[in-house]
Write an enzyme that holds these catalytic residues in place. Sequence first.
Site, mmCIF file in Angstrom:
data_model
loop_
_atom_site.group_PDB
_atom_site.id
_atom_site.type_symbol
_atom_site.label_atom_id
_atom_site.label_comp_id
_atom_site.label_asym_id
_atom_site.label_seq_id
_atom_site.Cartn_x
_atom_site.Cartn_y
_atom_site.Cartn_z
ATOM 1 N N HIS A 55 41.211 61.847 66.563
ATOM 2 C CA HIS A 55 39.990 61.989 67.084
ATOM 3 C C HIS A 55 40.126 61.945 68.754
ATOM 4 C CE1 HIS A 55 37.487 62.319 63.406
ATOM 5 N NE2 HIS A 55 38.193 63.282 63.315
ATOM 6 N N ASP A 78 62.350 76.142 50.016
ATOM 7 C CA ASP A 78 61.994 75.345 50.870
ATOM 8 C C ASP A 78 60.952 75.943 52.156
ATOM 9 O OD1 ASP A 78 63.095 72.945 52.669
ATOM 10 O OD2 ASP A 78 63.097 74.598 54.011
ATOM 11 N N ILE A 79 60.213 75.396 52.594
ATOM 12 C CA ILE A 79 59.299 75.775 53.570
ATOM 13 C C ILE A 79 59.983 75.434 54.960
ATOM 14 C CG2 ILE A 79 56.831 75.433 54.718
ATOM 15 C CD1 ILE A 79 57.005 76.698 51.979
ATOM 16 N N ASP A 82 56.581 70.905 52.232
ATOM 17 C CA ASP A 82 57.717 71.322 50.705
ATOM 18 C C ASP A 82 57.033 70.860 49.809
ATOM 19 O OD1 ASP A 82 59.439 72.561 52.504
ATOM 20 O OD2 ASP A 82 60.745 70.637 52.660
ATOM 21 N N ASP A 107 45.094 66.554 63.242
ATOM 22 C CA ASP A 107 43.831 66.347 62.541
ATOM 23 C C ASP A 107 43.010 67.661 62.825
ATOM 24 O OD1 ASP A 107 41.549 66.041 61.190
ATOM 25 O OD2 ASP A 107 40.873 64.491 62.338
ATOM 26 N N GLU A 167 34.314 70.795 59.028
ATOM 27 C CA GLU A 167 34.796 69.488 58.610
ATOM 28 C C GLU A 167 34.342 68.186 59.203
ATOM 29 O OE1 GLU A 167 36.885 65.778 57.105
ATOM 30 O OE2 GLU A 167 37.016 66.993 58.991
ATOM 31 N N ASP A 217 44.825 67.160 54.806
ATOM 32 C CA ASP A 217 44.138 66.917 55.983
ATOM 33 C C ASP A 217 44.971 65.874 56.678
ATOM 34 O OD1 ASP A 217 42.394 66.234 58.037
ATOM 35 O OD2 ASP A 217 40.315 65.672 56.977
HETATM 36 N N1 TRP Z 1 39.214 64.593 58.778
HETATM 37 C C1 TRP Z 1 39.266 63.030 58.365
HETATM 38 C C2 TRP Z 1 38.171 62.213 58.963
HETATM 39 O O1 TRP Z 1 38.085 62.392 60.032
HETATM 40 C C3 TRP Z 1 40.479 62.058 58.186
HETATM 41 C C4 TRP Z 1 40.615 61.370 57.116
HETATM 42 C C5 TRP Z 1 40.381 60.023 57.371
HETATM 43 C C6 TRP Z 1 41.138 61.641 55.920
HETATM 44 N N2 TRP Z 1 40.493 59.285 55.984
HETATM 45 C C7 TRP Z 1 40.775 60.405 55.268
HETATM 46 C C8 TRP Z 1 41.509 62.600 55.388
HETATM 47 C C9 TRP Z 1 41.299 60.157 53.896
HETATM 48 C C10 TRP Z 1 41.780 62.734 54.019
HETATM 49 C C11 TRP Z 1 41.685 61.446 53.469
HETATM 50 O O2 TRP Z 1 37.435 61.598 58.076
HETATM 51 ZN ZN ZN Z 2 40.574 65.717 59.640
#
Ligand code: TRP
Ligand code: ZN
Length: 453
Positions: free
Chosen positions: A302, A58-59, A321, A152, A186, A215
């Site tokens: 954002h 378990d985390i 997990d 995010d 990213e 993400d």
């Molecule tokens: N960091 C991504 C972005 O700003 C967030 C995101 C949007 C995402 N749609 C996604 C991450 C789908 C994973 C899958 O675009």
């Molecule tokens: Zn992101």
Amino acid sequence: MTDLRFSLPKSTFRRTTALVAVTLAGLLAASSPTSAEDGAGGAGTAASGEARALAAPDIPLANVKAHLTQFQSIATANGGNRAHGRPGYRASLDYVKAKLDAAGFTTTVQQFTSSGSTGYNLIADWPGGDADRIVMAGAHLDSVSSGAGINDNGSGSAAVLETALAVSRAQLQPTKHLRFAWWGAEELGLVGSRYYVNNLPAADRSKISGYINLDMVGSPNPGYFVYDDDPAIEKVFKDWYAGIGVATEIETEGDGRSDHASFKNVGIPVGGLFTGASRAKTAAQAAKWGGTSGQAFDRCYHSSCDSTTNINDTALDRNSDALAHAIWTLGTEEPLPPGEVYESTGDVAVPDNGAAVTSTLTVSGRTGNAPAALRVGVDIKHTWRGDLVVDLLAPDGTAYRLKSSSSSDSADNVIATYTVDASSETADGNWRLRVQDVAAQDTGYIDSWKLTF
Ligand code: TRP
Ligand code: ZN
Ligand code: CA
């Protein structure tokens, strides 16, 4: 199941086959599906399809959240963000790197330039495992400039970090090599991950068995989305969620919108988890997951309000997990011994000049795909074998022609072994032998058939 063919990596090594029955039931009884507590997943949830892997720990949610608190402090001390080219980014990277170095990882900082600023990726290798089969998990560590980026993508960064630290705490000795990564820039267009992939020699790309991306995995109004890419990675996540009784959906909020796209673009198998961004949760989704329908999964996406209050603990806990489960399952699985035979011996009559008939064989307990040289042993009794058209049908229905009809082939019976490249087919499932008699007078039956994996 000839276990003795494998040397056990360490004394604590044990297969989960025996554990599943004991602990899965206990865990399910002990944890309600909506619990934010640790223990919703974790040890013992390995599904039968991954019976030859170790069970993940378990985390601890508290540990994951402590990393988020640190990311928030770093942003607060550095102009409110952790964006590419800003001091909060480098401070975030230094924080993660120090934890990994202390835990025994081999870390590498990879430098690149984007929009006139220096960017950094952090790569952490866990020593050991098969260097030709690498399981990788990663998350982008940069935020946008408008806020601290806690969901995010502090959430994915912290979940990957805590999973890596759990590998160290367990002193895991995986069969595959484990590599963790935190990407820069990213938010400028997958810049850091693309730089990493582009600078990997082609020979090294092919050694990455799979890349798992996290993400946004703690969205405040969460959905439970699994990337629909590599079948083996997808299955490991879906099985884990099925084990805690939580429905998942396929991720559709922008397939190319995170760092997995950099890997997918060069043919590396990818998967991942996501709890939603600016898209609104539907009524049907709210009915199965709770939360607020008609509202964004993350209203602070954002924005400056993407702070430590912008996290759903249950979602963050589950996805942490689930990631640990995937790393343990994919990283410690032992290949099943080659040469295992699955056979069907029930007779199936083949009607004269009639409809096709099938005989089914169920294959289970294997992970990944079928072999490139799958052997199909066929034993069909018939008085004029030229009448027969024979196909192998994969679990998804894909047909492989084994034998065509031939009016001149008057011999009896089809007793033969065919070799099929089935490497694009998932091994587990119902395979079928399909036989059709396409000319009148002679008849027969499927006596038996078998698959050798
Ligand atoms: N960091 C991504 C972005 O700003 C967030 C995101 C949007 C995402 N749609 C996604 C991450 C789908 C994973 C899958 O675009
Ligand atoms: Zn992101
Ligand atoms: Ca016939």
